[in-house]
Design a protein around this motif. Structure first.
Motif, PDB file in Angstrom:
ATOM      1  N   HIS A 149       2.748  14.702 -13.152  1.00  0.00           N
ATOM      2  CA  HIS A 149       1.308  14.824 -13.400  1.00  0.00           C
ATOM      3  C   HIS A 149       0.625  13.502 -13.086  1.00  0.00           C
ATOM      4  N   LEU A 150      -0.351  13.549 -12.191  1.00  0.00           N
ATOM      5  CA  LEU A 150      -1.084  12.362 -11.786  1.00  0.00           C
ATOM      6  C   LEU A 150      -2.510  12.445 -12.300  1.00  0.00           C
ATOM      7  N   ARG A 151      -3.026  11.332 -12.755  1.00  0.00           N
ATOM      8  CA  ARG A 151      -4.381  11.305 -13.293  1.00  0.00           C
ATOM      9  C   ARG A 151      -5.361  10.636 -12.331  1.00  0.00           C
ATOM     10  N   THR A 152      -4.980   9.472 -11.800  1.00  0.00           N
ATOM     11  CA  THR A 152      -5.910   8.705 -10.965  1.00  0.00           C
ATOM     12  C   THR A 152      -5.473   8.756  -9.507  1.00  0.00           C
ATOM     13  N   LEU A 153      -6.426   8.533  -8.630  1.00  0.00           N
ATOM     14  CA  LEU A 153      -6.131   8.549  -7.200  1.00  0.00           C
ATOM     15  C   LEU A 153      -7.062   7.586  -6.466  1.00  0.00           C
ATOM     16  N   LEU A 154      -6.482   6.865  -5.521  1.00  0.00           N
ATOM     17  CA  LEU A 154      -7.248   6.047  -4.589  1.00  0.00           C
ATOM     18  C   LEU A 154      -6.774   6.403  -3.195  1.00  0.00           C
ATOM     19  N   GLY A 155      -7.686   6.840  -2.348  1.00  0.00           N
ATOM     20  CA  GLY A 155      -7.303   7.245  -1.002  1.00  0.00           C
ATOM     21  C   GLY A 155      -8.243   6.688   0.047  1.00  0.00           C
ATOM     22  N   VAL A 156      -7.668   6.294   1.195  1.00  0.00           N
ATOM     23  CA  VAL A 156      -8.473   5.824   2.323  1.00  0.00           C
ATOM     24  C   VAL A 156      -7.889   6.415   3.596  1.00  0.00           C
ATOM     25  N   ARG A 173      -2.096   3.202 -11.556  1.00  0.00           N
ATOM     26  CA  ARG A 173      -1.868   1.766 -11.659  1.00  0.00           C
ATOM     27  C   ARG A 173      -0.866   1.476 -12.765  1.00  0.00           C
ATOM     28  N   LEU A 174      -0.035   0.475 -12.544  1.00  0.00           N
ATOM     29  CA  LEU A 174       1.014   0.154 -13.505  1.00  0.00           C
ATOM     30  C   LEU A 174       0.444  -0.291 -14.845  1.00  0.00           C
ATOM     31  N   ASP A 175      -0.764  -0.854 -14.853  1.00  0.00           N
ATOM     32  CA  ASP A 175      -1.367  -1.294 -16.110  1.00  0.00           C
ATOM     33  C   ASP A 175      -2.157  -0.186 -16.806  1.00  0.00           C
ATOM     34  N   GLY A 176      -2.146   1.014 -16.225  1.00  0.00           N
ATOM     35  CA  GLY A 176      -2.824   2.152 -16.845  1.00  0.00           C
ATOM     36  C   GLY A 176      -4.322   2.197 -16.628  1.00  0.00           C
ATOM     37  N   GLN A 177      -4.889   1.221 -15.932  1.00  0.00           N
ATOM     38  CA  GLN A 177      -6.329   1.184 -15.730  1.00  0.00           C
ATOM     39  C   GLN A 177      -6.727   2.023 -14.508  1.00  0.00           C
ATOM     40  N   PRO A 178      -7.966   2.488 -14.452  1.00  0.00           N
ATOM     41  CA  PRO A 178      -8.436   3.197 -13.266  1.00  0.00           C
ATOM     42  C   PRO A 178      -8.578   2.235 -12.099  1.00  0.00           C
ATOM     43  N   PHE A 179      -8.592   2.776 -10.894  1.00  0.00           N
ATOM     44  CA  PHE A 179      -8.764   1.943  -9.704  1.00  0.00           C
ATOM     45  C   PHE A 179     -10.174   1.373  -9.669  1.00  0.00           C
ATOM     46  N   ASP A 180     -10.277   0.124  -9.181  1.00  0.00           N
ATOM     47  CA  ASP A 180     -11.593  -0.512  -9.112  1.00  0.00           C
ATOM     48  C   ASP A 180     -11.925  -0.859  -7.669  1.00  0.00           C
ATOM     49  N   VAL A 181     -13.066  -1.507  -7.474  1.00  0.00           N
ATOM     50  CA  VAL A 181     -13.547  -1.803  -6.134  1.00  0.00           C
ATOM     51  C   VAL A 181     -12.641  -2.801  -5.421  1.00  0.00           C
ATOM     52  N   ASN A 182     -12.005  -3.707  -6.169  1.00  0.00           N
ATOM     53  CA  ASN A 182     -11.078  -4.651  -5.545  1.00  0.00           C
ATOM     54  C   ASN A 182      -9.871  -3.929  -4.967  1.00  0.00           C
ATOM     55  N   ASP A 183      -9.357  -2.942  -5.720  1.00  0.00           N
ATOM     56  CA  ASP A 183      -8.251  -2.136  -5.212  1.00  0.00           C
ATOM     57  C   ASP A 183      -8.666  -1.419  -3.928  1.00  0.00           C
ATOM     58  N   GLU A 184      -9.865  -0.879  -3.958  1.00  0.00           N
ATOM     59  CA  GLU A 184     -10.363  -0.158  -2.785  1.00  0.00           C
ATOM     60  C   GLU A 184     -10.470  -1.076  -1.576  1.00  0.00           C
ATOM     61  N   ASN A 185     -10.993  -2.278  -1.779  1.00  0.00           N
ATOM     62  CA  ASN A 185     -11.139  -3.214  -0.662  1.00  0.00           C
ATOM     63  C   ASN A 185      -9.794  -3.596  -0.065  1.00  0.00           C
TER      64      ASN A 185
END
Length: 444
Positions: A149-156, A173-185
């Protein structure tokens, strides 16, 4: 002065207030420096990742490296890369990383993701996509049985030559946080580099395929050598545009004799390939016209090449397999070439080390020694070029032993499968092209 007021000194802040404000400002600066350091580390990680990806020369290896690199840079549990099919609407290939062995086993009966749901949404809308709750996204269709089961997703999207090649996905993310703009960049930058790396590898594969096809056109199709069986294989170098000078040949001669040759012209270019073809054809003519021992034939070949060509230095082994009562005899001469490998009927391996003589093109006046060895029925003799065993980090003795062990392990295979196994599991680093020719004497 009547009615006048003396000026008042400005009120100075108290010392505790100054210390508080200073600590606050230092804390803010420290936070900014920490953020800058994190950004620099991410940038350095991205640069290292781009270099690592660009070193791969196999497409599947590049795709997997892109996924795992993205996971490392952002710090995620799962990652995947979906390659769109020719229609551009579905996934034709899917590379996933982060799954445990049990999770892979649970998904073994589930087919390749087709690009529906959220994955399909990114194909149709190739802008960066960040989702904090996959199940709440309008395009979500859930997960197949056995899927984590996956909760968050970042795709490009990954773009190659202006077209969507596929999509790169990260989840959790390993720290359990949602993806942010830095991850996206970071992922967008990596996807840009990935597109260039994929394009380079595809170009490399086209060039390598063309070189291999050209080389194969120069090599003969082995004739029917009955009662012997024979098989040969050629593999190009791992680097593109490196035409090689490796060749093999075999032919039936009068008196139930089989002639076998393996050789390697120095160099990796069109000149080497052309010299290889000329040498092979000239040697064929000499073998058909003469019944001399292999050493004499190689001497005549060396003198002829020296007189009418500017061919580069060449190593070669020429052998005759001749009737010897109820069995056979191997009669060979080497011009600086690696020794043949003999596999006995009892499946023991032995390299036929003997005085090799000088390569062709060095000194035409030096004599060329001949050697003989009895061959029992069901004996396999393996001729090969040094590209099969050369490795810059391993001594040649170590590579030869590894080749002997490999040959013994596959000695019971049909000869076509046997040479395929040697080429697939060779001890070399693949920097050079390789040729293998194996001949097996008849059963008793």
């Amino acid at each position: 002065m009547a009615g006048g007021k003396e000026g008042k000194e400005p009120k100075q802040p108290r010392l505790p207030d100054l210390r508080s404000r200073l600590r606050s400002e230092l804390g803010r600066i420290d936070e900014q420096l920490g953020g800058l350091l994190d950004a620099m580390e991410r940038l350095q990680g991205l640069l290292n990742a781009v270099v690592a990806i660009s070193r791969e020369v196999e497409l599947n290896a590049v795709l997997y490296r892109i996924v795992t690199t993205a996971m490392d840079l952002v710090g995620t549990r799962y990652g995947a890369l979906g390659v769109v099919d020719e229609s551009g609407e579905r996934l034709g290939q899917f590379i996933a990383a982060g799954l445990s062995e049990q999770q892979r086993a649970d998904l073994s009966g589930v087919g390749l993701p087709l690009g529906l749901g959220v994955l399909g949404y990114l194909i149709r809308h190739p802008e960066p996509l960040r989702i904090d709750d996959i199940s709440a996204h309008p395009a979500s269709v859930g997960f197949p049985p056995g899927h984590p089961h996956l909760r968050t997703l970042l795709g490009v999207a990954i773009i190659v030559r202006g077209e969507i090649y596929g999509d790169l996905y990260l989840s959790e993310r390993l720290d359990g946080q949602p993806f942010d703009v830095n991850d996206e960049n970071i992922l967008v930058a990596l996807a840009s580099a990935a597109g260039i790396a994929i394009d380079n590898v595809r170009l490399f594969e086209r060039v390598r395929a063309g070189s291999e096809q050209f080389q194969r056109l120069l090599l003969p199709t082995l004739p029917d050598l009955r009662p012997f069986t024979a098989a040969a294989i050629y593999r190009p170098a791992a680097e593109p545009s490196r035409l090689g000078g490796d060749w093999y040949d075999a032919m039936l001669l009068p008196d139930n004799v089989v002639a076998v040759v393996i050789g390697d012209v120095v160099g990796h270019d069109l000149e080497a390939a052309a010299a290889m073809a000329a040498t092979r054809n000239m040697l064929r003519a000499l073998l058909f016209e003469q019944r001399n021992p292999p050493g004499a034939v190689l001497s005549q070949l060396d003198r002829t090449l020296h007189a009418i060509t500017d061919n580069p230095v060449t190593t070669t082994s020429l052998a005759r397999i001749e009737p010897d009562g109820p069995a056979w005899r191997l009669h060979w001469s080497s011009a600086g070439h690696v020794p043949p490998l003999l596999i006995t009927p009892e499946r023991r391996a032995e390299f036929l080390f003997a005085e090799p003589g000088l390569p062709l093109g060095v000194d035409t006046e030096q004599p060329r020694p001949d050697h003989t060895r009895p061959l029992l029925p069901d004996t396999t003799v393996v001729f090969f070029t040094d590209g099969l065993v050369e490795h810059p980090e391993h001594p040649i003795d170590e590579s030869l032993k590894e080749l002997a062990d490999l040959a013994i392990a596959h000695a019971d295979l049909p000869l076509e499968d046997f040479v395929q196994a040697l080429a697939d599991h060779h001890p070399s680093d693949g920097h050079d092209d390789m040729a293998i020719l194996a001949v097996r004497t008849p059963h008793s």
